[in-house]
Every structure is written in C-alpha cells, then in structure tokens.
Design a protein around this motif. Structure first.
Motif, PDB file in Angstrom:
ATOM      1  N   ALA A 115     -47.385  92.293  25.977  1.00  0.00           N
ATOM      2  CA  ALA A 115     -45.938  92.384  25.752  1.00  0.00           C
ATOM      3  C   ALA A 115     -45.640  93.182  24.495  1.00  0.00           C
ATOM      4  N   SER A 116     -46.470  92.999  23.469  1.00  0.00           N
ATOM      5  CA  SER A 116     -46.276  93.714  22.208  1.00  0.00           C
ATOM      6  C   SER A 116     -46.386  95.221  22.410  1.00  0.00           C
ATOM      7  N   LYS A 117     -47.410  95.643  23.173  1.00  0.00           N
ATOM      8  CA  LYS A 117     -47.607  97.075  23.386  1.00  0.00           C
ATOM      9  C   LYS A 117     -46.469  97.691  24.193  1.00  0.00           C
ATOM     10  N   ILE A 118     -45.990  96.958  25.199  1.00  0.00           N
ATOM     11  CA  ILE A 118     -44.883  97.476  26.017  1.00  0.00           C
ATOM     12  C   ILE A 118     -43.633  97.672  25.147  1.00  0.00           C
ATOM     13  N   ILE A 119     -43.322  96.671  24.335  1.00  0.00           N
ATOM     14  CA  ILE A 119     -42.146  96.761  23.462  1.00  0.00           C
ATOM     15  C   ILE A 119     -42.335  97.865  22.421  1.00  0.00           C
ATOM     16  N   LEU A 120     -43.530  97.923  21.833  1.00  0.00           N
ATOM     17  CA  LEU A 120     -43.803  98.903  20.791  1.00  0.00           C
ATOM     18  C   LEU A 120     -43.612 100.331  21.287  1.00  0.00           C
ATOM     19  N   TYR A 121     -44.245 100.665  22.409  1.00  0.00           N
ATOM     20  CA  TYR A 121     -44.163 102.038  22.906  1.00  0.00           C
ATOM     21  C   TYR A 121     -42.768 102.357  23.459  1.00  0.00           C
ATOM     22  N   SER A 122     -42.063 101.336  23.928  1.00  0.00           N
ATOM     23  CA  SER A 122     -40.676 101.547  24.354  1.00  0.00           C
ATOM     24  C   SER A 122     -39.798 101.917  23.159  1.00  0.00           C
ATOM     25  N   ILE A 123     -40.005 101.211  22.048  1.00  0.00           N
ATOM     26  CA  ILE A 123     -39.229 101.488  20.831  1.00  0.00           C
ATOM     27  C   ILE A 123     -39.500 102.894  20.327  1.00  0.00           C
ATOM     28  N   TRP A 124     -40.780 103.251  20.227  1.00  0.00           N
ATOM     29  CA  TRP A 124     -41.104 104.584  19.731  1.00  0.00           C
ATOM     30  C   TRP A 124     -40.644 105.671  20.697  1.00  0.00           C
ATOM     31  N   GLY A 125     -40.669 105.375  22.003  1.00  0.00           N
ATOM     32  CA  GLY A 125     -40.193 106.346  22.990  1.00  0.00           C
ATOM     33  C   GLY A 125     -38.707 106.616  22.844  1.00  0.00           C
ATOM     34  N   VAL A 126     -37.911 105.562  22.703  1.00  0.00           N
ATOM     35  CA  VAL A 126     -36.468 105.711  22.520  1.00  0.00           C
ATOM     36  C   VAL A 126     -36.177 106.432  21.205  1.00  0.00           C
ATOM     37  N   THR A 127     -36.930 106.086  20.161  1.00  0.00           N
ATOM     38  CA  THR A 127     -36.754 106.732  18.854  1.00  0.00           C
ATOM     39  C   THR A 127     -37.022 108.229  18.944  1.00  0.00           C
ATOM     40  N   LEU A 128     -38.122 108.581  19.595  1.00  0.00           N
ATOM     41  CA  LEU A 128     -38.487 109.993  19.740  1.00  0.00           C
ATOM     42  C   LEU A 128     -37.441 110.741  20.562  1.00  0.00           C
ATOM     43  N   LEU A 129     -36.949 110.116  21.624  1.00  0.00           N
ATOM     44  CA  LEU A 129     -35.928 110.740  22.467  1.00  0.00           C
ATOM     45  C   LEU A 129     -34.650 111.005  21.670  1.00  0.00           C
ATOM     46  N   TYR A 130     -34.253 110.028  20.855  1.00  0.00           N
ATOM     47  CA  TYR A 130     -33.047 110.192  20.028  1.00  0.00           C
ATOM     48  C   TYR A 130     -33.204 111.370  19.058  1.00  0.00           C
ATOM     49  N   LEU A 131     -34.354 111.462  18.409  1.00  0.00           N
ATOM     50  CA  LEU A 131     -34.571 112.533  17.435  1.00  0.00           C
ATOM     51  C   LEU A 131     -34.589 113.904  18.103  1.00  0.00           C
ATOM     52  N   ILE A 132     -35.228 113.986  19.274  1.00  0.00           N
ATOM     53  CA  ILE A 132     -35.294 115.269  19.979  1.00  0.00           C
ATOM     54  C   ILE A 132     -33.907 115.697  20.455  1.00  0.00           C
ATOM     55  N   LEU A 133     -33.151 114.765  21.054  1.00  0.00           N
ATOM     56  CA  LEU A 133     -31.795 115.095  21.512  1.00  0.00           C
ATOM     57  C   LEU A 133     -30.905 115.483  20.345  1.00  0.00           C
ATOM     58  N   ASN A 134     -31.050 114.771  19.229  1.00  0.00           N
ATOM     59  CA  ASN A 134     -30.261 115.064  18.034  1.00  0.00           C
ATOM     60  C   ASN A 134     -30.592 116.447  17.486  1.00  0.00           C
ATOM     61  N   PHE A 135     -31.872 116.818  17.550  1.00  0.00           N
ATOM     62  CA  PHE A 135     -32.302 118.130  17.070  1.00  0.00           C
ATOM     63  C   PHE A 135     -31.679 119.245  17.898  1.00  0.00           C
ATOM     64  N   PHE A 136     -31.785 119.149  19.224  1.00  0.00           N
ATOM     65  CA  PHE A 136     -31.241 120.202  20.089  1.00  0.00           C
ATOM     66  C   PHE A 136     -29.713 120.244  20.035  1.00  0.00           C
ATOM     67  N   LYS A 137     -29.103 119.090  19.841  1.00  0.00           N
ATOM     68  CA  LYS A 137     -27.643 119.031  19.740  1.00  0.00           C
ATOM     69  C   LYS A 137     -27.135 119.795  18.529  1.00  0.00           C
ATOM     70  N   ASN A 138     -27.928 119.807  17.450  1.00  0.00           N
ATOM     71  CA  ASN A 138     -27.474 120.401  16.199  1.00  0.00           C
ATOM     72  C   ASN A 138     -28.048 121.787  15.924  1.00  0.00           C
ATOM     73  N   ILE A 139     -28.768 122.353  16.889  1.00  0.00           N
ATOM     74  CA  ILE A 139     -29.340 123.691  16.693  1.00  0.00           C
ATOM     75  C   ILE A 139     -28.252 124.723  16.406  1.00  0.00           C
ATOM     76  N   SER A 140     -27.147 124.627  17.147  1.00  0.00           N
ATOM     77  CA  SER A 140     -26.068 125.611  16.991  1.00  0.00           C
ATOM     78  C   SER A 140     -25.037 125.222  15.930  1.00  0.00           C
ATOM     79  N   ASN A 141     -25.268 124.110  15.244  1.00  0.00           N
ATOM     80  CA  ASN A 141     -24.329 123.648  14.212  1.00  0.00           C
ATOM     81  C   ASN A 141     -24.606 124.393  12.912  1.00  0.00           C
TER      82      ASN A 141
END
Length: 249
Positions: A115-141
């Motif tokens: 259960a720990s591993k499932i939660i851990l990798y889910s958290i890091w996956g969501v975190t990574l997705l947020y950072l990547i989307l945020n990066f591409f969103k602000n490329i033209s800013n």
C-alpha cells in the motif's frame, strides 16, 4: 523519533533548525520559483525536526518560526504585516506544523509495504504531472524569466530522482515522509490563511484594496496558487534530507 524525552541534543537541534528557518526568512533562499509563483520553504526545518527528533522539537522549531514572523512584521512592515502581529495567525499554525507532521508520520507508518508503494508512486506521479503541465503552460509567458524556466526543468528532473531515490533508500518508510511533508505544509498554509480570514478578513482585504466581501475568494486563491507549489517543494526537500540523514545515521 524513538524517544520523546526532551534532551540537550533535541534542544540543540531545535535551536539550529529554528535558526535556519529564520535565515531563510531573511534571505531569498527562503523562496523557490515554481512557475509564476514563489514557494516558501521556511516551514521545512520544522517538518524535518519533527520527523527526526519528535513532536516536541517540531513544536519548538515552529514556535521559533512563528515568533520570528512577528519580529519580521514589526521590523519590516508591509501593508498586511498587521495580521502577523496576531499569534493566532503567526505562531499557533507554525507550532502545529511539527505536531501534525509527526503524527501523520506515525499514522502512515502502520501501512503495509504494498500500500505504501502504491501511494508513494501515485503522489510522485501526480507531482511530476503538475510540474510538467505547469512548465508547458508557462513557456509562452513572457513575464517568466528564462532562468525560472530552467530552474523548473531542473526541478522536474530532481523530482524524478527523488521519487526513485526515496523508494530505494527509505523503502517502506518513504510514503510517511512524503505525506508528513505535505501535511505539515498544509497545516502552515491552511492555518495561517484561516486565521487571517476568520479574524482579520475584512482588514486584510482593505489593506490589499479589495472589496471585503471578496476576502474569502482572494485568500482561497492565494492558498491554491502558493499552497500546491509549496507542498511539492516540501515533499522533494524533506524526502531528500530525511533520506540522507537516515543513510548517515
């Protein structure tokens, strides 16, 4: 974390980490650019102290952090500094950071490894997705400098590394560290902003030149805009520091 007795070592750790928190508040080192916002890391020593030495140390470091906030409000006033003169806003949430972080750690330590591993990798996956989307969103800013964008690329790479490193080095203990960092950060953000809203909402809005009836929306906006990056940065830094400290212990 094993011994709750307040020893000389714990007092020394509290003093050192409390001093680090104060230094972060006095210098630009206390703020990390994440997209268009700056995430504060002044509360991170409180979380680390709580995880490594227990809730009493965490609470004491939080007290130092909170008292320093009052000192800053007096010595370097801004239009909204008056709200931070109130200990309910500046001190109480900071004391609770360490207590909440520690007991979230204890709570999730009881999870099984799968259960720990499932939660851990889910958290890091969501975190990574947020950072990547945020990066591409602000490329033209154009308001965001090239150096900030480069830093965000580094942050994405560091997130991947820490996600992998935490799973290998902390093993089944990784998820509770990550969640403790998130919980401690939320305690700071929610505690401070709730205190501002319920005790000083109208005054806070007027100081910012806003309609007092929109104070709730403005404060919620600040919480979301700054809170998410601060949680991400806290998870990365706390996980890396705790993993290093446990490795050297």
């Amino acid at each position: 974390m094993e011994n709750k007795k307040f020893t000389v070592k714990k007092m020394a750790v509290a003093g050192v980490l409390g001093g680090i928190s104060a230094v972060l508040g006095l210098t630009p080192l206390g703020f990390i650019p994440v997209g268009p916002t700056r995430a504060t890391i002044m509360h991170i020593p409180v979380i680390i102290g709580a995880l490594m030495e227990g809730p009493l140390v965490g609470a004491l470091i939080g007290l130092i952090f909170g008292l320093f906030s009052i000192f800053q409000a007096i010595m370097n006033p801004t239009p909204i500094s008056v709200v931070f003169l109130d200990p309910l806003v500046s001190v109480v949430p900071r004391v609770l950071i360490g207590i909440v972080s520690y007991y979230v750690y204890v709570l999730f330590k009881k999870l099984g490894q799968r259960a720990s591993k499932i939660i851990l990798y889910s958290i890091w996956g969501v975190t990574l997705l947020y950072l990547i989307l945020n990066f591409f969103k602000n490329i033209s800013n154009e308001e965001i400098s090239l150096w900030v964008q480069i830093f965000n690329i580094v942050l994405i790479g560091f997130t991947v590394f820490i996600g992998y490193y935490s799973g290998k080095k902390l093993k089944e203990g990784a998820v509770e560290v990550v969640l403790s960092a998130a919980a401690g950060t939320l305690t700071n953000t929610v505690g401070v902003l709730s205190g501002i809203y319920f005790v000083h909402g109208e005054q806070y809005a007027l100081k910012l030149g806003l309609d007092p009836s929109t104070a709730g929306k403005a404060i919620l906006g600040i919480g979301i805009t700054n809170g998410i990056p601060e949680i991400i940065v806290a998870m990365i830094i706390v996980t890396s520091v705790v993993a290093s400290l446990k490795k050297s212990a």
